[in-house]
Design a protein around this motif. Structure first.
Motif, PDB file in Angstrom:
ATOM      1  N   VAL A 227      25.236  34.845  41.584  1.00 10.20           N
ATOM      2  CA  VAL A 227      25.570  36.084  40.880  1.00 10.20           C
ATOM      3  C   VAL A 227      26.979  36.531  41.253  1.00 10.20           C
ATOM      4  O   VAL A 227      27.765  36.952  40.401  1.00 10.20           O
ATOM      5  CB  VAL A 227      24.543  37.190  41.207  1.00 10.20           C
ATOM      6  N   GLU A 228      27.311  36.429  42.545  1.00 13.05           N
ATOM      7  CA  GLU A 228      28.648  36.824  42.980  1.00 13.05           C
ATOM      8  C   GLU A 228      29.707  35.917  42.372  1.00 13.05           C
ATOM      9  O   GLU A 228      30.776  36.381  41.959  1.00 13.05           O
ATOM     10  CB  GLU A 228      28.756  36.791  44.502  1.00 13.05           C
ATOM     11  N   LEU A 229      29.412  34.611  42.316  1.00 11.63           N
ATOM     12  CA  LEU A 229      30.361  33.682  41.712  1.00 11.63           C
ATOM     13  C   LEU A 229      30.608  34.042  40.256  1.00 11.63           C
ATOM     14  O   LEU A 229      31.748  34.054  39.784  1.00 11.63           O
ATOM     15  CB  LEU A 229      29.835  32.247  41.820  1.00 11.63           C
ATOM     16  N   GLU A 230      29.528  34.381  39.545  1.00 17.23           N
ATOM     17  CA  GLU A 230      29.659  34.763  38.145  1.00 17.23           C
ATOM     18  C   GLU A 230      30.507  36.020  38.002  1.00 17.23           C
ATOM     19  O   GLU A 230      31.358  36.118  37.108  1.00 17.23           O
ATOM     20  CB  GLU A 230      28.265  34.989  37.550  1.00 17.23           C
ATOM     21  N   SER A 231      30.281  37.000  38.883  1.00 20.36           N
ATOM     22  CA  SER A 231      31.050  38.243  38.808  1.00 20.36           C
ATOM     23  C   SER A 231      32.514  37.995  39.151  1.00 20.36           C
ATOM     24  O   SER A 231      33.407  38.646  38.593  1.00 20.36           O
ATOM     25  CB  SER A 231      30.446  39.301  39.733  1.00 20.36           C
ATOM     26  N   ARG A 232      32.780  37.039  40.055  1.00 19.42           N
ATOM     27  CA  ARG A 232      34.178  36.717  40.360  1.00 19.42           C
ATOM     28  C   ARG A 232      34.869  36.088  39.156  1.00 19.42           C
ATOM     29  O   ARG A 232      36.053  36.338  38.904  1.00 19.42           O
ATOM     30  CB  ARG A 232      34.251  35.776  41.570  1.00 19.42           C
ATOM     31  N   ILE A 233      34.138  35.278  38.412  1.00 16.46           N
ATOM     32  CA  ILE A 233      34.708  34.662  37.213  1.00 16.46           C
ATOM     33  C   ILE A 233      35.019  35.732  36.170  1.00 16.46           C
ATOM     34  O   ILE A 233      36.075  35.708  35.517  1.00 16.46           O
ATOM     35  CB  ILE A 233      33.744  33.601  36.645  1.00 16.46           C
ATOM     36  N   VAL A 234      34.109  36.711  36.023  1.00 14.37           N
ATOM     37  CA  VAL A 234      34.359  37.825  35.090  1.00 14.37           C
ATOM     38  C   VAL A 234      35.581  38.613  35.538  1.00 14.37           C
ATOM     39  O   VAL A 234      36.422  39.010  34.718  1.00 14.37           O
ATOM     40  CB  VAL A 234      33.117  38.736  35.003  1.00 14.37           C
ATOM     41  N   PHE A 235      35.699  38.836  36.849  1.00 12.05           N
ATOM     42  CA  PHE A 235      36.877  39.527  37.384  1.00 12.05           C
ATOM     43  C   PHE A 235      38.155  38.783  37.016  1.00 12.05           C
ATOM     44  O   PHE A 235      39.128  39.380  36.550  1.00 12.05           O
ATOM     45  CB  PHE A 235      36.758  39.664  38.902  1.00 12.05           C
ATOM     46  N   ARG A 236      38.169  37.470  37.223  1.00 12.92           N
ATOM     47  CA  ARG A 236      39.361  36.684  36.868  1.00 12.92           C
ATOM     48  C   ARG A 236      39.680  36.813  35.383  1.00 12.92           C
ATOM     49  O   ARG A 236      40.844  36.926  34.988  1.00 12.92           O
ATOM     50  CB  ARG A 236      39.140  35.216  37.219  1.00 12.92           C
ATOM     51  N   GLY A 237      38.615  36.781  34.557  1.00 11.28           N
ATOM     52  CA  GLY A 237      38.830  36.884  33.118  1.00 11.28           C
ATOM     53  C   GLY A 237      39.482  38.194  32.726  1.00 11.28           C
ATOM     54  O   GLY A 237      40.424  38.212  31.928  1.00 11.28           O
ATOM     55  N   THR A 238      38.997  39.305  33.281  1.00 10.02           N
ATOM     56  CA  THR A 238      39.583  40.602  32.941  1.00 10.02           C
ATOM     57  C   THR A 238      41.004  40.719  33.482  1.00 10.02           C
ATOM     58  O   THR A 238      41.869  41.329  32.840  1.00 10.02           O
ATOM     59  CB  THR A 238      38.722  41.750  33.492  1.00 10.02           C
ATOM     60  N   LEU A 239      41.258  40.118  34.655  1.00  2.00           N
ATOM     61  CA  LEU A 239      42.607  40.146  35.211  1.00  2.00           C
ATOM     62  C   LEU A 239      43.569  39.368  34.317  1.00  2.00           C
ATOM     63  O   LEU A 239      44.681  39.827  34.027  1.00  2.00           O
ATOM     64  CB  LEU A 239      42.605  39.564  36.625  1.00  2.00           C
ATOM     65  N   VAL A 240      43.135  38.193  33.864  1.00  2.27           N
ATOM     66  CA  VAL A 240      43.964  37.402  32.952  1.00  2.27           C
ATOM     67  C   VAL A 240      44.213  38.165  31.653  1.00  2.27           C
ATOM     68  O   VAL A 240      45.323  38.173  31.124  1.00  2.27           O
ATOM     69  CB  VAL A 240      43.291  36.038  32.666  1.00  2.27           C
ATOM     70  N   GLN A 241      43.186  38.845  31.142  1.00  2.00           N
ATOM     71  CA  GLN A 241      43.353  39.617  29.905  1.00  2.00           C
ATOM     72  C   GLN A 241      44.341  40.763  30.089  1.00  2.00           C
ATOM     73  O   GLN A 241      45.159  41.035  29.202  1.00  2.00           O
ATOM     74  CB  GLN A 241      41.994  40.160  29.462  1.00  2.00           C
ATOM     75  N   LEU A 242      44.252  41.458  31.235  1.00  2.00           N
ATOM     76  CA  LEU A 242      45.207  42.534  31.496  1.00  2.00           C
ATOM     77  C   LEU A 242      46.624  41.992  31.555  1.00  2.00           C
ATOM     78  O   LEU A 242      47.550  42.571  30.969  1.00  2.00           O
ATOM     79  CB  LEU A 242      44.863  43.243  32.806  1.00  2.00           C
ATOM     80  N   PHE A 243      46.802  40.875  32.252  1.00  2.00           N
ATOM     81  CA  PHE A 243      48.134  40.280  32.356  1.00  2.00           C
ATOM     82  C   PHE A 243      48.638  39.842  30.987  1.00  2.00           C
ATOM     83  O   PHE A 243      49.827  39.993  30.678  1.00  2.00           O
ATOM     84  CB  PHE A 243      48.104  39.095  33.312  1.00  2.00           C
ATOM     85  N   CYS A 244      47.746  39.302  30.149  1.00  2.00           N
ATOM     86  CA  CYS A 244      48.143  38.918  28.790  1.00  2.00           C
ATOM     87  C   CYS A 244      48.638  40.131  28.012  1.00  2.00           C
ATOM     88  O   CYS A 244      49.654  40.070  27.320  1.00  2.00           O
ATOM     89  CB  CYS A 244      46.963  38.284  28.061  1.00  2.00           C
ATOM     90  N   SER A 245      47.920  41.239  28.131  1.00  2.37           N
ATOM     91  CA  SER A 245      48.309  42.453  27.426  1.00  2.37           C
ATOM     92  C   SER A 245      49.658  42.970  27.917  1.00  2.37           C
ATOM     93  O   SER A 245      50.491  43.419  27.127  1.00  2.37           O
ATOM     94  CB  SER A 245      47.242  43.539  27.614  1.00  2.37           C
ATOM     95  N   LEU A 246      49.876  42.900  29.231  1.00  3.36           N
ATOM     96  CA  LEU A 246      51.156  43.349  29.790  1.00  3.36           C
ATOM     97  C   LEU A 246      52.302  42.471  29.305  1.00  3.36           C
ATOM     98  O   LEU A 246      53.378  42.964  28.960  1.00  3.36           O
ATOM     99  CB  LEU A 246      51.088  43.341  31.315  1.00  3.36           C
TER     100      LEU A 246
END
Length: 303
Positions: A227-246
């Motif tokens: 579960v933690e691994l899955e949540s870390r992957i979601v975290f990376r995804g949102t971080l990448v999306q934020l960086f894309c938007s910036l």
């Protein structure tokens, strides 16, 4: 005062639930909370115009700290629906702050302090070393840390992903307004926050504890780690999306004659790309392969 009214509204709406918060709600309590969030609070967020009176700076700041703290707390609850609605309310409040014409600096500072605290506590829960120390924010002089630190002690990577998603949605709203000053405050806050994150410790979590290591645990521990691994992957995804938007915002500002491409936040993102690639390369689990390939594709586009 508009901020005081909003603060009182949120406090009165959430008070019946706060004593029960164990970050894992019963189905009935979750249903009641969702009704409050969707029907009671969202529709009552004040709609301001530039003539709104926002009260004294001191009172507004204290109200904002409490408002943000109460809503950020909801991001720690193990319900994607509660997290989603709480995030929407935070974005709605950002719109209200923009429309009211005041306290934007304090609002962004408080959000970024929350992000730092969530990351810090998520690291503490993920790292095996008991000696790991929590991140100490350089925003401490505002008093936000004292008010929020104890509330966010149960943070995890899912809650970190939620607040990053909120920040990305706020950026989308700012792009519609085309207000250089608001955008400048936003970018400065994000840049300062990224510079404060202990990325070395993040490497230990995202590289040193991959899917292969998870399989060494017992069945119960395996499920928890999975579960933690899955949540870390979601975290990376949102971080990448934020960086894309910036970065997309950078291109838009450059076309408009701005200088966002020279902003420190772009340098921070550029410096983090190798780390993010290393994190994605460690996701060898076939279940995560498609997501990992997507992340790497997005980062190669940046380069």
């Amino acid at each position: 005062m508009q901020h005081s009214q909003l603060c009182r509204l949120i406090d009165e709406s959430l008070r019946p639930f706060t004593d029960q918060f164990a970050f894992c709600l019963t189905k009935e309590t979750e249903k009641d909370l969702l009704i409050v969030l969707s029907q009671g609070m969202v529709v009552k967020v004040p709609v301001c115009n530039n003539k709104c009176s926002v009260g004294s700076h001191c009172d507004d700041h204290n109200c904002l700290t409490k408002i943000i703290g109460d809503l950020i707390l909801l991001l720690l609850i193990e319900s994607q629906y509660v997290q989603h609605l709480a995030g929407n309310i935070l974005v709605a409040i950002s719109n209200y702050i923009v429309a009211s014409g005041g306290n934007w600096d304090e609002f962004m500072q408080s959000l970024c302090v929350c992000l730092e605290l969530l990351i810090s506590n998520a690291l503490l829960h993920s790292l095996v070393r008991a000696s790991t120390k929590a991140l100490v924010s350089k925003h401490d002089s505002s008093g936000v840390i004292i008010a929020l630190k104890s509330k966010l002690k149960n943070a995890n990577w899912s809650s970190v992903a939620c607040i990053i998603r909120v920040l990305r949605n706020i950026l989308k709203r700012l792009k519609q307004d085309i207000d250089d000053q608001l955008l400048k405050v936003y970018l400065n806050s994000i840049s300062y926050c990224l510079a404060s994150v202990p990325w070395d410790s993040m490497d230990e979590v995202h590289v040193g504890q991959n899917g292969d290591a998870v399989r060494k645990f017992s069945e119960d521990a395996f499920r928890t780690k999975a579960v933690e691994l899955e949540s870390r992957i979601v975290f990376r995804g949102t971080l990448v999306q934020l960086f894309c938007s910036l970065l997309n915002q950078s291109g838009w500002m450059e076309a408009a004659g701005g200088a966002l491409n020279k902003h420190p936040v772009i340098c921070e993102i550029s410096n983090l790309i190798p780390r993010l690639l290393a994190w994605c390369l460690c996701d060898g689990d076939s279940n995560n392969m498609c997501m990992s390939v997507y992340f790497r594709h997005k980062m190669l586009v940046w380069i």
